[in-house]
Design a protein around this motif. Structure first.
Motif, PDB file in Angstrom:
ATOM      1  N   THR A   1       0.849  -1.186   0.000  1.00  0.00           N
ATOM      2  CA  THR A   1       0.000   0.000   0.000  1.00  0.00           C
ATOM      3  C   THR A   1       0.883   1.234   0.000  1.00  0.00           C
ATOM      4  OG1 THR A   1      -1.711   1.258   1.148  1.00  0.00           O
ATOM      5  CG2 THR A   1      -0.239  -0.061   2.527  1.00  0.00           C
ATOM      6  N   ALA A   2       0.476   2.227  -0.774  1.00  0.00           N
ATOM      7  CA  ALA A   2       1.186   3.509  -0.787  1.00  0.00           C
ATOM      8  C   ALA A   2       0.875   4.319   0.462  1.00  0.00           C
ATOM      9  CB  ALA A   2       0.810   4.300  -2.038  1.00  0.00           C
ATOM     10  N   ALA A   3      -0.097   3.871   1.280  1.00  0.00           N
ATOM     11  CA  ALA A   3      -0.469   4.572   2.506  1.00  0.00           C
ATOM     12  C   ALA A   3       0.502   4.293   3.655  1.00  0.00           C
ATOM     13  CB  ALA A   3      -1.893   4.189   2.919  1.00  0.00           C
ATOM     14  N   ALA A   4       1.448   3.384   3.451  1.00  0.00           N
ATOM     15  CA  ALA A   4       2.498   3.093   4.428  1.00  0.00           C
ATOM     16  C   ALA A   4       3.837   3.213   3.706  1.00  0.00           C
ATOM     17  CB  ALA A   4       2.329   1.681   5.003  1.00  0.00           C
ATOM     18  N   PRO A   5       4.907   3.507   4.453  1.00  0.00           N
ATOM     19  CA  PRO A   5       6.213   3.649   3.805  1.00  0.00           C
ATOM     20  C   PRO A   5       6.621   2.369   3.072  1.00  0.00           C
ATOM     21  CG  PRO A   5       6.303   4.456   6.064  1.00  0.00           C
ATOM     22  CD  PRO A   5       4.984   3.767   5.901  1.00  0.00           C
ATOM     23  N   ALA A   6       7.265   2.549   1.940  1.00  0.00           N
ATOM     24  CA  ALA A   6       7.779   1.405   1.189  1.00  0.00           C
ATOM     25  C   ALA A   6       8.861   0.719   2.013  1.00  0.00           C
ATOM     26  CB  ALA A   6       8.348   1.871  -0.148  1.00  0.00           C
TER      27      ALA A   6
ATOM     28  N   MET B   1       8.037   5.905  10.502  1.00  0.00           N
ATOM     29  CA  MET B   1       8.287   6.841   9.405  1.00  0.00           C
ATOM     30  C   MET B   1       6.986   7.434   8.890  1.00  0.00           C
ATOM     31  SD  MET B   1      11.241   4.804   7.298  1.00  0.00           S
ATOM     32  CE  MET B   1      11.005   5.873   5.910  1.00  0.00           C
ATOM     33  N   ASP B   2       7.016   8.734   8.625  1.00  0.00           N
ATOM     34  CA  ASP B   2       5.900   9.426   8.001  1.00  0.00           C
ATOM     35  C   ASP B   2       5.921   9.096   6.517  1.00  0.00           C
ATOM     36  OD1 ASP B   2       3.800  11.616   7.900  1.00  0.00           O
ATOM     37  OD2 ASP B   2       5.328  12.412   6.524  1.00  0.00           O
ATOM     38  N   VAL B   3       4.793   8.623   5.997  1.00  0.00           N
ATOM     39  CA  VAL B   3       4.755   8.195   4.600  1.00  0.00           C
ATOM     40  C   VAL B   3       4.942   9.377   3.644  1.00  0.00           C
ATOM     41  CG1 VAL B   3       2.240   8.303   4.305  1.00  0.00           C
ATOM     42  CG2 VAL B   3       3.561   6.674   2.969  1.00  0.00           C
ATOM     43  N   ALA B   4       4.455  10.556   4.008  1.00  0.00           N
ATOM     44  CA  ALA B   4       4.548  11.714   3.115  1.00  0.00           C
ATOM     45  C   ALA B   4       5.985  12.210   2.972  1.00  0.00           C
ATOM     46  CB  ALA B   4       3.643  12.840   3.618  1.00  0.00           C
TER      47      ALA B   4
ATOM     48  N   GLN C   1       3.550   5.922  15.278  1.00  0.00           N
ATOM     49  CA  GLN C   1       3.560   5.989  13.817  1.00  0.00           C
ATOM     50  C   GLN C   1       3.769   4.616  13.197  1.00  0.00           C
ATOM     51  OE1 GLN C   1       2.867   8.807  11.928  1.00  0.00           O
ATOM     52  NE2 GLN C   1       2.716   7.263  10.324  1.00  0.00           N
ATOM     53  N   ALA C   2       4.622   3.783  13.809  1.00  0.00           N
ATOM     54  CA  ALA C   2       4.831   2.417  13.301  1.00  0.00           C
ATOM     55  C   ALA C   2       3.523   1.639  13.334  1.00  0.00           C
ATOM     56  CB  ALA C   2       5.905   1.701  14.119  1.00  0.00           C
ATOM     57  N   LEU C   3       2.729   1.821  14.399  1.00  0.00           N
ATOM     58  CA  LEU C   3       1.438   1.132  14.489  1.00  0.00           C
ATOM     59  C   LEU C   3       0.430   1.697  13.489  1.00  0.00           C
ATOM     60  CD1 LEU C   3       1.236   0.697  18.348  1.00  0.00           C
ATOM     61  CD2 LEU C   3       1.531  -1.117  16.635  1.00  0.00           C
ATOM     62  N   ILE C   4       0.485   2.992  13.226  1.00  0.00           N
ATOM     63  CA  ILE C   4      -0.368   3.576  12.184  1.00  0.00           C
ATOM     64  C   ILE C   4      -0.005   2.975  10.837  1.00  0.00           C
ATOM     65  CG2 ILE C   4      -0.835   5.712  10.898  1.00  0.00           C
ATOM     66  CD1 ILE C   4      -0.573   7.180  13.649  1.00  0.00           C
ATOM     67  N   ASN C   5       1.291   2.881  10.546  1.00  0.00           N
ATOM     68  CA  ASN C   5       1.744   2.286   9.286  1.00  0.00           C
ATOM     69  C   ASN C   5       1.283   0.838   9.174  1.00  0.00           C
ATOM     70  OD1 ASN C   5       3.011   4.739   8.792  1.00  0.00           O
ATOM     71  ND2 ASN C   5       5.027   4.012   9.424  1.00  0.00           N
ATOM     72  N   MET C   6       1.394   0.090  10.282  1.00  0.00           N
ATOM     73  CA  MET C   6       0.940  -1.298  10.291  1.00  0.00           C
ATOM     74  C   MET C   6      -0.559  -1.371  10.012  1.00  0.00           C
ATOM     75  SD  MET C   6       1.406  -4.174  13.230  1.00  0.00           S
ATOM     76  CE  MET C   6       3.189  -4.055  13.130  1.00  0.00           C
ATOM     77  N   GLY C   7      -1.322  -0.444  10.576  1.00  0.00           N
ATOM     78  CA  GLY C   7      -2.758  -0.407  10.339  1.00  0.00           C
ATOM     79  C   GLY C   7      -3.092  -0.226   8.870  1.00  0.00           C
ATOM     80  N   GLU C   8      -2.329   0.583   8.173  1.00  0.00           N
ATOM     81  CA  GLU C   8      -2.551   0.780   6.731  1.00  0.00           C
ATOM     82  C   GLU C   8      -2.262  -0.498   5.940  1.00  0.00           C
ATOM     83  OE1 GLU C   8      -4.008   3.258   5.313  1.00  0.00           O
ATOM     84  OE2 GLU C   8      -4.092   4.528   7.086  1.00  0.00           O
ATOM     85  N   ILE C   9      -1.255  -1.230   6.359  1.00  0.00           N
ATOM     86  CA  ILE C   9      -0.943  -2.504   5.697  1.00  0.00           C
ATOM     87  C   ILE C   9      -2.043  -3.519   5.976  1.00  0.00           C
ATOM     88  CG2 ILE C   9       0.701  -4.431   5.625  1.00  0.00           C
ATOM     89  CD1 ILE C   9       2.892  -2.264   6.256  1.00  0.00           C
TER      90      ILE C   9
ATOM     91  N   ILE D   1       8.330  -2.433  14.747  1.00  0.00           N
ATOM     92  CA  ILE D   1       7.280  -3.339  15.186  1.00  0.00           C
ATOM     93  C   ILE D   1       6.879  -4.228  14.023  1.00  0.00           C
ATOM     94  CG2 ILE D   1       4.954  -3.517  16.151  1.00  0.00           C
ATOM     95  CD1 ILE D   1       5.385  -0.661  17.290  1.00  0.00           C
ATOM     96  N   GLU D   2       6.843  -5.540  14.271  1.00  0.00           N
ATOM     97  CA  GLU D   2       6.390  -6.492  13.257  1.00  0.00           C
ATOM     98  C   GLU D   2       5.191  -7.229  13.813  1.00  0.00           C
ATOM     99  OE1 GLU D   2       8.642 -10.630  14.155  1.00  0.00           O
ATOM    100  OE2 GLU D   2       9.723  -9.244  12.872  1.00  0.00           O
ATOM    101  N   ALA D   3       4.484  -7.954  12.936  1.00  0.00           N
ATOM    102  CA  ALA D   3       3.308  -8.691  13.412  1.00  0.00           C
ATOM    103  C   ALA D   3       2.983  -9.832  12.480  1.00  0.00           C
ATOM    104  CB  ALA D   3       2.103  -7.766  13.523  1.00  0.00           C
TER     105      ALA D   3
END
Length: 124
Positions: free
Chosen positions: A11-16, A39-42, A57-65, A100-102
């Protein structure tokens, strides 16, 4: 023997991913989410504010994935503590303070009843 389907999640909503790996991989109904930095995706930069801000922020990124795979945090976290992996590293990419991984299970989840001894162990 039946074929097992493997699907790469992006997803482009989380950092590559930083390096030669995927944001997540789904095999059957199990999703393996790569470690997420704060990391901030923008901007592509780590967020300011220390370890708490980066963890959030890592958990926000995980949520997007998770969302890209059609699920959410409930597919990882619940009232029962998840299994975990803990690592000590010399340095995280880009100077990150937390990663953070899951592992998630896609689809609805129902907890099975545990024997009394196991329920008591879970409260420790």
């Amino acid at each position: 023997m039946s074929v097992v389907i493997r699907k790469m999640i992006y997803t482009a909503a989380a950092p590559a991913a930083i390096g030669p790996f995927s944001q997540a991989v789904v095999v059957d109904r199990t999703m393996y989410i790569s470690g997420q930095l704060g990391m901030d995706v923008a901007s592509g930069q780590l967020v300011a504010g220390g370890v708490q801000a980066q963890a959030k922020q890592a958990l926000i990124n995980m949520g997007e994935i998770l969302k890209a795979a059609g699920c959410g945090y409930e597919n990882i976290f619940s009232q029962h503590l998840p299994a975990r992996a803990a690592y000590q590293v010399a340095a995280l990419p880009r100077g990150g303070l937390v990663e953070i991984e899951a592992v998630a299970v896609l689809g609805p989840i129902t907890d099975a009843s545990l024997p009394y001894d196991q329920r008591m162990h879970n409260k420790l």
